[in-house]
Design a protein around this motif. Sequence first.
Motif, PDB file in Angstrom:
ATOM      1  N   ALA A   1       9.267  -0.519  12.109  1.00  0.00           N
ATOM      2  CA  ALA A   1       7.978   0.171  11.983  1.00  0.00           C
ATOM      3  C   ALA A   1       7.259  -0.288  10.716  1.00  0.00           C
ATOM      4  O   ALA A   1       7.849  -0.337   9.640  1.00  0.00           O
ATOM      5  CB  ALA A   1       8.187   1.673  11.960  1.00  0.00           C
ATOM      6  N   GLN A   2       5.986  -0.620  10.874  1.00  0.00           N
ATOM      7  CA  GLN A   2       5.210  -1.056   9.716  1.00  0.00           C
ATOM      8  C   GLN A   2       4.713   0.134   8.907  1.00  0.00           C
ATOM      9  O   GLN A   2       4.262   1.125   9.468  1.00  0.00           O
ATOM     10  CB  GLN A   2       4.019  -1.901  10.151  1.00  0.00           C
ATOM     11  CG  GLN A   2       4.405  -3.304  10.519  1.00  0.00           C
ATOM     12  CD  GLN A   2       3.213  -4.214  10.658  1.00  0.00           C
ATOM     13  OE1 GLN A   2       2.121  -3.793  11.006  1.00  0.00           O
ATOM     14  NE2 GLN A   2       3.427  -5.484  10.396  1.00  0.00           N
ATOM     15  N   GLN A   3       4.829  -0.011   7.605  1.00  0.00           N
ATOM     16  CA  GLN A   3       4.329   0.977   6.665  1.00  0.00           C
ATOM     17  C   GLN A   3       3.255   0.318   5.808  1.00  0.00           C
ATOM     18  O   GLN A   3       3.216  -0.904   5.658  1.00  0.00           O
ATOM     19  CB  GLN A   3       5.451   1.480   5.771  1.00  0.00           C
ATOM     20  CG  GLN A   3       6.566   2.143   6.541  1.00  0.00           C
ATOM     21  CD  GLN A   3       7.665   2.642   5.639  1.00  0.00           C
ATOM     22  OE1 GLN A   3       7.413   3.074   4.518  1.00  0.00           O
ATOM     23  NE2 GLN A   3       8.891   2.592   6.119  1.00  0.00           N
ATOM     24  N   VAL A   4       2.408   1.158   5.237  1.00  0.00           N
ATOM     25  CA  VAL A   4       1.338   0.683   4.370  1.00  0.00           C
ATOM     26  C   VAL A   4       1.566   1.300   2.997  1.00  0.00           C
ATOM     27  O   VAL A   4       1.569   2.521   2.853  1.00  0.00           O
ATOM     28  CB  VAL A   4      -0.042   1.082   4.925  1.00  0.00           C
ATOM     29  CG1 VAL A   4      -1.154   0.587   4.004  1.00  0.00           C
ATOM     30  CG2 VAL A   4      -0.239   0.556   6.340  1.00  0.00           C
ATOM     31  N   PHE A   5       1.776   0.458   1.987  1.00  0.00           N
ATOM     32  CA  PHE A   5       1.960   0.907   0.614  1.00  0.00           C
ATOM     33  C   PHE A   5       0.630   0.757  -0.121  1.00  0.00           C
ATOM     34  O   PHE A   5       0.016  -0.314  -0.104  1.00  0.00           O
ATOM     35  CB  PHE A   5       3.030   0.055  -0.080  1.00  0.00           C
ATOM     36  CG  PHE A   5       3.173   0.332  -1.556  1.00  0.00           C
ATOM     37  CD1 PHE A   5       3.951   1.384  -2.014  1.00  0.00           C
ATOM     38  CD2 PHE A   5       2.524  -0.463  -2.486  1.00  0.00           C
ATOM     39  CE1 PHE A   5       4.088   1.639  -3.377  1.00  0.00           C
ATOM     40  CE2 PHE A   5       2.650  -0.230  -3.850  1.00  0.00           C
ATOM     41  CZ  PHE A   5       3.437   0.822  -4.296  1.00  0.00           C
ATOM     42  N   ILE A   6       0.183   1.846  -0.747  1.00  0.00           N
ATOM     43  CA  ILE A   6      -1.054   1.837  -1.531  1.00  0.00           C
ATOM     44  C   ILE A   6      -0.696   2.334  -2.919  1.00  0.00           C
ATOM     45  O   ILE A   6      -0.171   3.445  -3.071  1.00  0.00           O
ATOM     46  CB  ILE A   6      -2.134   2.742  -0.906  1.00  0.00           C
ATOM     47  CG1 ILE A   6      -2.376   2.361   0.554  1.00  0.00           C
ATOM     48  CG2 ILE A   6      -3.429   2.659  -1.706  1.00  0.00           C
ATOM     49  CD1 ILE A   6      -3.280   3.317   1.298  1.00  0.00           C
ATOM     50  N   GLU A   7      -1.000   1.538  -3.916  1.00  0.00           N
ATOM     51  CA  GLU A   7      -0.601   1.888  -5.281  1.00  0.00           C
ATOM     52  C   GLU A   7      -1.337   3.117  -5.814  1.00  0.00           C
ATOM     53  O   GLU A   7      -0.737   3.982  -6.441  1.00  0.00           O
ATOM     54  CB  GLU A   7      -0.817   0.700  -6.212  1.00  0.00           C
ATOM     55  CG  GLU A   7      -0.112   0.843  -7.517  1.00  0.00           C
ATOM     56  CD  GLU A   7      -0.057  -0.461  -8.281  1.00  0.00           C
ATOM     57  OE1 GLU A   7       0.635  -0.473  -9.307  1.00  0.00           O
ATOM     58  OE2 GLU A   7      -0.669  -1.459  -7.878  1.00  0.00           O
ATOM     59  N   SER A   8      -2.615   3.229  -5.574  1.00  0.00           N
ATOM     60  CA  SER A   8      -3.394   4.381  -6.049  1.00  0.00           C
ATOM     61  C   SER A   8      -4.276   4.862  -4.899  1.00  0.00           C
ATOM     62  O   SER A   8      -5.470   4.602  -4.853  1.00  0.00           O
ATOM     63  CB  SER A   8      -4.240   3.967  -7.253  1.00  0.00           C
ATOM     64  OG  SER A   8      -4.951   5.078  -7.743  1.00  0.00           O
ATOM     65  N   ALA A   9      -3.653   5.588  -3.990  1.00  0.00           N
ATOM     66  CA  ALA A   9      -4.340   5.987  -2.762  1.00  0.00           C
ATOM     67  C   ALA A   9      -5.567   6.852  -3.021  1.00  0.00           C
ATOM     68  O   ALA A   9      -6.569   6.734  -2.316  1.00  0.00           O
ATOM     69  CB  ALA A   9      -3.375   6.706  -1.831  1.00  0.00           C
ATOM     70  N   SER A  10      -5.523   7.719  -4.016  1.00  0.00           N
ATOM     71  CA  SER A  10      -6.676   8.596  -4.258  1.00  0.00           C
ATOM     72  C   SER A  10      -7.939   7.792  -4.578  1.00  0.00           C
ATOM     73  O   SER A  10      -9.047   8.261  -4.315  1.00  0.00           O
ATOM     74  CB  SER A  10      -6.372   9.589  -5.374  1.00  0.00           C
ATOM     75  OG  SER A  10      -6.070   8.916  -6.574  1.00  0.00           O
ATOM     76  N   ASP A  11      -7.781   6.589  -5.107  1.00  0.00           N
ATOM     77  CA  ASP A  11      -8.929   5.726  -5.398  1.00  0.00           C
ATOM     78  C   ASP A  11      -9.295   4.831  -4.217  1.00  0.00           C
ATOM     79  O   ASP A  11     -10.399   4.294  -4.168  1.00  0.00           O
ATOM     80  CB  ASP A  11      -8.627   4.823  -6.602  1.00  0.00           C
ATOM     81  CG  ASP A  11      -8.413   5.628  -7.874  1.00  0.00           C
ATOM     82  OD1 ASP A  11      -9.007   6.719  -8.008  1.00  0.00           O
ATOM     83  OD2 ASP A  11      -7.628   5.174  -8.731  1.00  0.00           O
ATOM     84  N   ALA A  12      -8.375   4.639  -3.274  1.00  0.00           N
ATOM     85  CA  ALA A  12      -8.570   3.674  -2.184  1.00  0.00           C
ATOM     86  C   ALA A  12      -9.059   4.301  -0.885  1.00  0.00           C
ATOM     87  O   ALA A  12      -9.481   3.585   0.012  1.00  0.00           O
ATOM     88  CB  ALA A  12      -7.265   2.924  -1.928  1.00  0.00           C
ATOM     89  N   VAL A  13      -9.005   5.634  -0.784  1.00  0.00           N
ATOM     90  CA  VAL A  13      -9.373   6.282   0.477  1.00  0.00           C
ATOM     91  C   VAL A  13     -10.550   7.234   0.288  1.00  0.00           C
ATOM     92  O   VAL A  13     -10.844   7.673  -0.824  1.00  0.00           O
ATOM     93  CB  VAL A  13      -8.176   7.049   1.096  1.00  0.00           C
ATOM     94  CG1 VAL A  13      -7.033   6.096   1.406  1.00  0.00           C
ATOM     95  CG2 VAL A  13      -7.717   8.183   0.200  1.00  0.00           C
ATOM     96  N   SER A  14     -11.206   7.544   1.405  1.00  0.00           N
ATOM     97  CA  SER A  14     -12.313   8.497   1.408  1.00  0.00           C
ATOM     98  C   SER A  14     -12.360   9.187   2.764  1.00  0.00           C
ATOM     99  O   SER A  14     -11.609   8.837   3.678  1.00  0.00           O
ATOM    100  CB  SER A  14     -13.638   7.776   1.122  1.00  0.00           C
ATOM    101  OG  SER A  14     -13.906   6.828   2.143  1.00  0.00           O
ATOM    102  N   ASP A  15     -13.257  10.136   2.898  1.00  0.00           N
ATOM    103  CA  ASP A  15     -13.482  10.839   4.171  1.00  0.00           C
ATOM    104  C   ASP A  15     -12.175  11.342   4.774  1.00  0.00           C
ATOM    105  O   ASP A  15     -11.869  11.065   5.934  1.00  0.00           O
ATOM    106  CB  ASP A  15     -14.217   9.933   5.172  1.00  0.00           C
ATOM    107  CG  ASP A  15     -15.549   9.436   4.638  1.00  0.00           C
ATOM    108  OD1 ASP A  15     -16.260  10.238   4.010  1.00  0.00           O
ATOM    109  OD2 ASP A  15     -15.864   8.254   4.831  1.00  0.00           O
TER     110      ASP A  15
END
Length: 189
Positions: free
Chosen positions: A161-175
Motif C-alpha cells: 500500500a502506498q503512503q504519502v509522507f508530508i513533512e509539514s502537512a499544516s503548511d501543505a494542505v488546505s480546504d
Amino acid sequence: MRWSLAVLAMVMIQGCASQVGNVISGEAPTARTECVGSVELPNEFSGKFKQVDNPQMLAKAIGEPLSGGLCQGAVYQSTEEVTIYRAWNSTNPGSQFGNWWAFNQPAGKTADYRKDYEICYQWSPLDKLVKCTLQIGSTVVVGNGQSAKCSDYLEYPVSEAQQVFIESASDAVSDCSVFDSMMSWQPEQ
C-alpha cells in the motif's frame, strides 16, 4: 573457556525463548523484510506530480524494519491540487496534520487498514478522518510501508500500500473537512 560456554548457553536459551514466544503469540515471525510494491505514482496521479531530488526528505520518511515509516520511497512535487486523506487520533488534536497520508479514502475493515498502513493500535484509535487538498508545489514522499512491531503479539509486515509522507502537512494542505468514525458492525464473511 567457561566464559565462552556460558555465552553460548545464553545465546541458545535466548534463541529458544524467542521461538517459544512466536508460538505462544500465534503469529509467525515477519518473513518478508524486503520492500514490496512500487514507488511509481498511480495512473490517476502521475500527471499531477513531478519527481524531484531531495535525499534529506526521503531519509526522514524511510524507517528501520519493525519501526514503521516507509520501506522505500520517491520524492515528488505536486503540479496540480490533489485530494489526500489522513485517519487520526481525536485525543491528540495535533495529530490531525501529522506526516502520514493516503491518496485514497479509508474503506473496509479497520484491521485491514491498520495492516496496509502499519498503524499500531497504540499510535492511534483511527477515530477521525481528515480530507484535504494538497497544494500545488508541495513536496511529498510516496512509498510503501515498512514493517512495524506493535507488541510481542502483533507485527505488521512490509506493505504494498502506498503512503504519502508530508513533512509539514499544516503548511501543505488546505480546504480540509473532518469526519467522525462511526461504529458499523458487519457479519463475518
